[in-house]
Scaffold this motif. Structure first.
Motif, short mmCIF file in Angstrom:
data_model
loop_
_atom_site.label_atom_id
_atom_site.label_comp_id
_atom_site.label_asym_id
_atom_site.label_seq_id
_atom_site.Cartn_x
_atom_site.Cartn_y
_atom_site.Cartn_z
N ARG A 49 8.28 -25.65 54.03
CA ARG A 49 9.55 -25.04 54.44
C ARG A 49 9.82 -23.88 53.52
N ALA A 50 10.31 -22.80 54.10
CA ALA A 50 10.70 -21.64 53.31
C ALA A 50 12.15 -21.31 53.63
N VAL A 52 14.93 -18.23 52.72
CA VAL A 52 15.06 -16.89 52.13
C VAL A 52 16.51 -16.46 52.27
N THR A 70 13.23 -16.26 47.71
CA THR A 70 12.54 -17.15 48.64
C THR A 70 12.18 -18.43 47.91
N ARG A 71 12.45 -19.55 48.54
CA ARG A 71 12.10 -20.86 47.98
C ARG A 71 11.23 -21.59 48.98
N ILE A 72 10.22 -22.26 48.44
CA ILE A 72 9.24 -22.97 49.27
C ILE A 72 9.23 -24.45 48.88
N CYS A 74 6.76 -27.66 49.81
CA CYS A 74 5.57 -28.15 50.50
C CYS A 74 5.69 -29.66 50.69
N TRP A 87 -0.44 -17.90 48.77
CA TRP A 87 0.50 -17.08 48.01
C TRP A 87 -0.24 -16.08 47.11
#
Length: 102
Positions: A49-50, A52, A70-72, A74, A87
């Motif tokens: 999930r991202a 932004v 932006t945060r990810i 997994c 990335w």
């Protein structure tokens, strides 16, 4: 961005937050349908999930600072490793795009 599978997570006067779930490292993107309520649950196995944001910060000199973050997240260790390789490939282009924003 809404056409790219992003869902609106927050819409404040000075900030907008968008989110997307999928396998971004695949050519087709494999974007999964999402909505604000399900976005807060863990992502399905094998996906990430991202989120932004685009934030405007008024300054005392009557200018405005525009920023983005932006945060990810997994879903699992294997996905985290795959995303890490992805990335490494795209980060320079992603950074250049952000710097080019007016």
């Amino acid at each position: 961005m809404a056409l790219g599978g992003f869902v609106l997570l927050a819409d404040e006067p000075l900030e907008v937050v968008l989110g997307v779930t999928g396998r971004f490292w695949k050519l087709a993107g494999e974007i999964l349908p999402s909505d604000p309520a399900s976005f807060r649950t863990p992502p399905p196995p094998g996906t990430a999930r991202a989120a932004v944001n685009f934030l405007l910060i008024p300054r005392p000199d009557c200018t405005t600072l525009a920023s983005t973050d932006t945060r990810i997240l997994c879903a699992d260790d294997r996905t985290r490793r795959i995303f890490g390789w992805y990335w490494r490939v795209i980060r320079l282009g992603s950074g250049a795009t952000r710097l080019a924003m007016p």
